[in-house]
Design a protein around this motif. Structure first.
Motif, PDB file in Angstrom:
ATOM      1  N   PHE A  79      -5.957  -1.464  -3.041  1.00  0.00           N
ATOM      2  CA  PHE A  79      -5.810  -0.773  -4.319  1.00  0.00           C
ATOM      3  C   PHE A  79      -6.938   0.221  -4.571  1.00  0.00           C
ATOM      4  CE2 PHE A  79      -2.712  -4.008  -5.701  1.00  0.00           C
ATOM      5  CZ  PHE A  79      -1.817  -3.188  -6.371  1.00  0.00           C
TER       6      PHE A  79
ATOM      7  N   TYR B  42       0.832  -1.202   0.000  1.00  0.00           N
ATOM      8  CA  TYR B  42       0.000   0.000   0.000  1.00  0.00           C
ATOM      9  C   TYR B  42       0.871   1.257   0.000  1.00  0.00           C
ATOM     10  CZ  TYR B  42      -3.341   3.550   1.450  1.00  0.00           C
ATOM     11  OH  TYR B  42      -4.101   4.689   1.506  1.00  0.00           O
ATOM     12  N   TYR B  43       1.874   1.284   0.883  1.00  0.00           N
ATOM     13  CA  TYR B  43       2.717   2.476   0.994  1.00  0.00           C
ATOM     14  C   TYR B  43       3.648   2.601  -0.204  1.00  0.00           C
ATOM     15  CZ  TYR B  43       0.988   2.555   5.761  1.00  0.00           C
ATOM     16  OH  TYR B  43       0.163   2.597   6.854  1.00  0.00           O
TER      17      TYR B  43
ATOM     18  N   SER C 155       1.608   3.740  -3.265  1.00  0.00           N
ATOM     19  CA  SER C 155       1.229   5.146  -3.073  1.00  0.00           C
ATOM     20  C   SER C 155       2.416   6.064  -3.335  1.00  0.00           C
ATOM     21  CB  SER C 155       0.713   5.360  -1.645  1.00  0.00           C
ATOM     22  OG  SER C 155      -0.443   4.592  -1.394  1.00  0.00           O
TER      23      SER C 155
ATOM     24  N   TYR D  37      -7.401   7.927  -4.049  1.00  0.00           N
ATOM     25  CA  TYR D  37      -6.508   9.040  -3.705  1.00  0.00           C
ATOM     26  C   TYR D  37      -5.884   9.645  -4.965  1.00  0.00           C
ATOM     27  CZ  TYR D  37      -2.753  11.711  -1.574  1.00  0.00           C
ATOM     28  OH  TYR D  37      -1.913  12.729  -1.207  1.00  0.00           O
ATOM     29  N   VAL D  38      -5.435   8.781  -5.876  1.00  0.00           N
ATOM     30  CA  VAL D  38      -4.856   9.273  -7.136  1.00  0.00           C
ATOM     31  C   VAL D  38      -5.891  10.095  -7.894  1.00  0.00           C
ATOM     32  CG1 VAL D  38      -3.912   8.581  -9.374  1.00  0.00           C
ATOM     33  CG2 VAL D  38      -3.226   7.359  -7.302  1.00  0.00           C
TER      34      VAL D  38
ATOM     35  N   HIS E 124       2.998   8.991  -6.205  1.00  0.00           N
ATOM     36  CA  HIS E 124       3.415  10.341  -5.818  1.00  0.00           C
ATOM     37  C   HIS E 124       4.663  10.771  -6.582  1.00  0.00           C
ATOM     38  CE1 HIS E 124       1.018  12.274  -2.736  1.00  0.00           C
ATOM     39  NE2 HIS E 124       0.770  11.089  -2.196  1.00  0.00           N
TER      40      HIS E 124
ATOM     41  N   ARG F 197      -8.494   2.063  -2.480  1.00  0.00           N
ATOM     42  CA  ARG F 197      -8.221   3.302  -1.738  1.00  0.00           C
ATOM     43  C   ARG F 197      -7.106   4.106  -2.404  1.00  0.00           C
ATOM     44  NH1 ARG F 197      -6.212   2.369   3.446  1.00  0.00           N
ATOM     45  NH2 ARG F 197      -5.825   0.175   3.001  1.00  0.00           N
ATOM     46  N   ILE F 198      -6.094   3.394  -2.917  1.00  0.00           N
ATOM     47  CA  ILE F 198      -5.005   4.079  -3.625  1.00  0.00           C
ATOM     48  C   ILE F 198      -5.545   4.781  -4.866  1.00  0.00           C
ATOM     49  CG2 ILE F 198      -2.860   3.757  -4.911  1.00  0.00           C
ATOM     50  CD1 ILE F 198      -2.262   1.372  -3.069  1.00  0.00           C
TER      51      ILE F 198
END
Length: 379
Positions: A171, A132-133, A136, A177-178, A140, A173-174
């Motif tokens: 995924f 996840y991190y 992400s 956010y994107v 970024h 949630r990622i």
């Protein structure tokens, strides 16, 4: 004709518009969406309809920076581990760096990601880093590079429904956010198991991370009969090979309108001969592929295996069947009553994974190779 280019019959994914047959409308919609920088694009279609070809052609024509994560290999795995995710991301980043003319500048941003090591074109992802991190941070870094340089990045996941089995990655949630915050990235998700992809994204669920966010969908269907014939005509014309209409009609009778199987037939016919032997070879190979895909599906659903096979074998024996006919057949084979909810779930799983197609006429197996394998091979 040995050694001649196969062009339209090339069985590999296409990368140029000139080699892509009859997908002008779909390609235009996809390219327009990328040009508008739409945040989320779904490229949908059953197996072997040419999704990867359309994806690569569109991205190459527009000359955009893109990172492609090929998830097709995950279909064969009973469990998806962190190592699996790390390996696929390594390959995606390497391919991205090899393609781009901004390698050195992008590398400076990517090197800041914890768990990622880059040395030339060698990329290593520490699989112990929580996916996840890491993912992400990867998004970024790409967005920061694009923002600082005035560039734009497309991140594509081929056969994205397989991400649903990546345990504790988050995924959805990622992607949410994107979508909301990283304005220099577009996400493209391709999927042949359309129902599973919708489940993964939790379409229609108010509590889903992506709920309420607009998405563009581009769907590819099988060719109709006339388009299938035209595909074969054009392919053989490119090779300077004259083939009778009766022969083309027979090929379409056997292989239906599946672009992948028609291309494979054309490829072998050019390399060897236009013959019944080649058609039978294609049907055998295609059936083996289709049966292998079914095998992986059943391995994940062992307890209901016999019921799925009974349903599929029945559908392989008919053109179409309605819900009640299929249910009665399954009950007659098992000698017990099956409640509607249980049966509906079985049938929905087959539709969601693309093995069965639902239309106003009822349910059917659209892929002739799967139909053949169920009739001839499965016992």
């Amino acid at each position: 004709m040995v050694g001649a280019p196969v062009l339209i019959f090339d069985p590999r994914p296409k990368t140029k518009r000139s080699d892509l047959f009859d997908r002008e409308e779909e390609l235009s919609r996809f390219e327009e969406s990328i040009s508008r920088r739409d945040p989320l694009i779904l490229l949908l279609g059953l197996r072997r309809t040419g999704k990867t070809s359309l994806l690569l052609t569109g991205l190459n024509e527009l000359k955009v920076n893109y990172l492609l994560v090929d998830l097709r290999v995950l279909e064969e795995k009973l469990q998806i581990t962190r190592r699996d995710i790390a390996f696929l991301l390594e390959k995606a980043v390497v391919d991205f760096l090899r393609r781009t003319s901004f390698k050195e500048r992008i590398t400076k941003y990517l090197e800041k990601i914890e768990g990622l090591r880059i040395a030339g074109f060698e990329v290593k992802v520490d699989w112990r880093t929580k996916p996840y991190y890491f993912i992400s941070d990867l998004f970024h870094a790409l967005n920061s590079w694009a923002e600082d340089t005035g560039e734009y990045v497309v991140v594509a996941f081929d056969e994205a429904q397989e991400l649903a089995r990546a345990y504790r990655v988050g995924f959805d949630r990622i992607l949410s956010y994107v979508y909301d915050y990283l304005r220099n990235i577009s996400i493209v998700l391709t999927g042949s198991k359309i129902g599973l992809l919708y489940r993964f994204l939790r379409i229609g669920d108010p509590e889903a991370p992506l709920y309420g966010r607009a998405r563009l969908e581009v769907k590819l269907d099988y060719f109709n009969r006339e388009m299938s014939l035209e595909f074969l005509r054009k392919g053989f014309e490119e090779q300077g090979i004259a083939v009778s209409e009766n022969t083309l009609e027979k090929v379409v009778d056997v292989l239906n309108g599946v672009p992948g199987w028609l291309a494979l037939y054309g490829y072998y016919a050019v390399r060897y001969s236009v013959s019944n032997d080649v058609l039978e070879r294609v049907l055998r190979e295609a059936s083996a592929v289709a049966l292998n895909e079914l095998k992986h599906f059943l391995e994940l659903r062992y307890q209901a295996r016999s019921r799925y096979l009974t349903i599929l074998k029945y559908l392989a024996s008919v053109e179409y069947a309605v819900w009640s006919e299929i249910k009665r057949y399954l009950e007659s084979r098992e000698g017990v009553a099956i409640d509607d909810k249980t049966f509906s779930r079985l049938l929905k799983n087959l539709v969601d994974t693309g093995f069965v197609e639902k239309s106003s006429k009822g349910y059917r197996i659209a892929d002739p190779a799967l139909k053949y394998s169920l009739r001839e091979i499965v016992s």
